[in-house]
Scaffold this active site. Sequence first.
Site, short mmCIF file in Angstrom:
data_model
loop_
_atom_site.label_atom_id
_atom_site.label_comp_id
_atom_site.label_asym_id
_atom_site.label_seq_id
_atom_site.Cartn_x
_atom_site.Cartn_y
_atom_site.Cartn_z
N GLY A 74 0.84 -1.20 0.00
CA GLY A 74 0.00 0.00 0.00
C GLY A 74 0.87 1.24 0.00
N CYS A 101 5.37 -6.09 1.61
CA CYS A 101 5.76 -4.67 1.66
C CYS A 101 5.02 -3.96 2.81
CB CYS A 101 5.50 -4.03 0.29
SG CYS A 101 6.37 -2.49 0.08
N TYR A 102 4.04 -3.11 2.53
CA TYR A 102 3.32 -2.45 3.63
C TYR A 102 2.74 -3.49 4.60
CZ TYR A 102 0.07 0.74 6.01
OH TYR A 102 -0.61 1.48 6.95
N HIS A 186 7.74 -7.60 -4.08
CA HIS A 186 6.42 -7.95 -4.61
C HIS A 186 6.47 -9.24 -5.42
CE1 HIS A 186 4.23 -4.28 -3.46
NE2 HIS A 186 5.44 -3.74 -3.50
N GLU A 188 3.99 -10.82 -6.61
CA GLU A 188 2.85 -10.93 -7.51
C GLU A 188 3.10 -10.37 -8.91
OE1 GLU A 188 3.25 -8.99 -4.93
OE2 GLU A 188 2.23 -7.07 -5.07
N ASP A 244 -15.02 -10.46 -23.49
CA ASP A 244 -15.63 -10.18 -22.19
C ASP A 244 -17.16 -10.29 -22.23
OD1 ASP A 244 -13.02 -9.50 -22.02
OD2 ASP A 244 -13.36 -7.36 -21.70
N LYS A 386 -8.05 -10.77 -18.00
CA LYS A 386 -8.38 -11.26 -19.34
C LYS A 386 -8.12 -12.76 -19.53
CE LYS A 386 -9.76 -9.37 -23.17
NZ LYS A 386 -10.72 -8.25 -23.15
#
Length: 530
Positions: A74, A101-102, A186, A188, A244, A386
């Site tokens: 964050g 992290c945060y 991170h 991710e 979509d 997606k």
Amino acid sequence: MAQGAPSNTAGPVADATPSRDFDTVVVLDFGSQYSQLIARRVREVGVYSVLLPWDTPRHEIANLKPKGVILSGGPASVYDPGAPILPTWVLEEELPTLGICYGMHLLANALDGTVESAAKREYGSASISTIESSPLFQGLPDTIDVWMSHGDHVTRLPAGFAAIAGTSNAPIAAMSDGRRFGIQFHPEVVHTPLGRDLIRNFLVEVCRCRTDWTADHFIDSAVDQIRSTVGDGRVLLGLSGGVDSSVAAALIHRAIGDRLTPVFVDNGLLRLGETDLVREVFGRAFGMDLVFVDASERFLSNLEGVEDPEEKRRIVGAEFIRVFEIEAERHGPFEFLAQGTLYPDVIESTSPDTKAAVKIKTHHNVGGLPADLSFSLIEPLRYLFKDEVRAVGRALGLPNEIVERQPFPGPGLSVRIIGPVTAADLALLRQADAVVREEIDALGPESGVWQYFAVLLPIRSVGVMGDDRTYGRVCAVRAVASEDAMTADWARLPSETLARISTRIVNEVHGITRVVYDISSKPPSTIEWE
Ligand code: XMP
């Protein structure tokens, strides 16, 4: 989650509480741009996950029976007044916890460690080396490349914690007490190449989760949720023919059958041959009664003279809704309007789900909704990316020609003509775009190109053809490699392909005399030019 829904809607449906035949991990959102990416990485491993605001009431979390919790990054500093805090239940529930992290700073701060502002803000790639063995790094090399983005760092460990990895700049890059883990980097993002393995280690080795959550599970829970939201009502859906809206249509059709009415609007901003293709494919693949509306004149007259991209989006979005309202009266009554909104649309338009994310572009299907909307919204794909939507489409049995289609923005060619949109420019762009698509299609899927199109620029340039001087328009070719549209790299197309595209456009599209190739990546540039 219901908190994220505008008050005049029925709320998104994709985050239905899962049935209990698979394991769940909760991701608490402290405002990072990457929060949803964490939830998605968890789902990629085959574990169901939901992203919830950090201050979600404890009983809502308990209902999910999570086997672990991940605290996102964050933008705040733990000492900022009003900064999000670590909910007390995170420590009391004694669940396996991973603070990123945060999230790591929150853990350290709550457990009497020390967090300080780093002398130098660390942003970009770094190499971390493991200090002692840990289930988090099991099976990974001793040194791995990671992505750092932080101003604060942990300088003193909480009691019972050990540093398990460090960098030269951040000696405590990862810490653990065996059940709780904090990492400064991170895992991710794609820039941490082994991040997925690290997340898998947390889920499997630490949380002991089973990894059997699949697209079929998503379909089952979304279908249940759609049925309970819609009840006996009827749903109107704007079908663009893109991945979509097609997947949303198939999903909702599975849930409520003929009570879904898909409407295909030709807004005059579609690509060459698209209208015919969509009508043909949908008649064949879906067996649904498609309502076809030619509203091109109305869209083009509303867009006349409009230069500002946000204004174009607003107009196209608002016109779509107006057209639907007319069709709803004609074919209704309908209580619900369905949209194929995806997570990247949501995050880049800033929603209450992503409190700290900064607005980049208003995607028409989120930001452009008029205030007097008279339908409740159903957005079953709101929390998917997606490629997850493609997996759901395949699981629903949609044909490849739909599932593999490249993304196309809702405002269509209006955001690919820089400046005001005219019928003449649309005709030029359509032809140029068809050449770009044909030539890149011919490379096949191995080319790795994710999205490709032409953009018409509002400048003229001098050229020479035969013995004559020309003074024609300039067209840009955009081709990018991407995984999820959040980041993108310009495609290294073979020079022969670029040469063919350029020669063909200049020869075949009368009025375009120069072709340029866009070599910008996202960030800092976006994929579309507007
Ligand atoms: P950007 O340009 O923001 O695009 O990097 C990311 C992805 O989103 C598509 N895009 C849109 N899709 N409405 C949409 O439905 C929009 O207004 C819009 N603008 C961009 C873009 O084509 C790319 O795939």
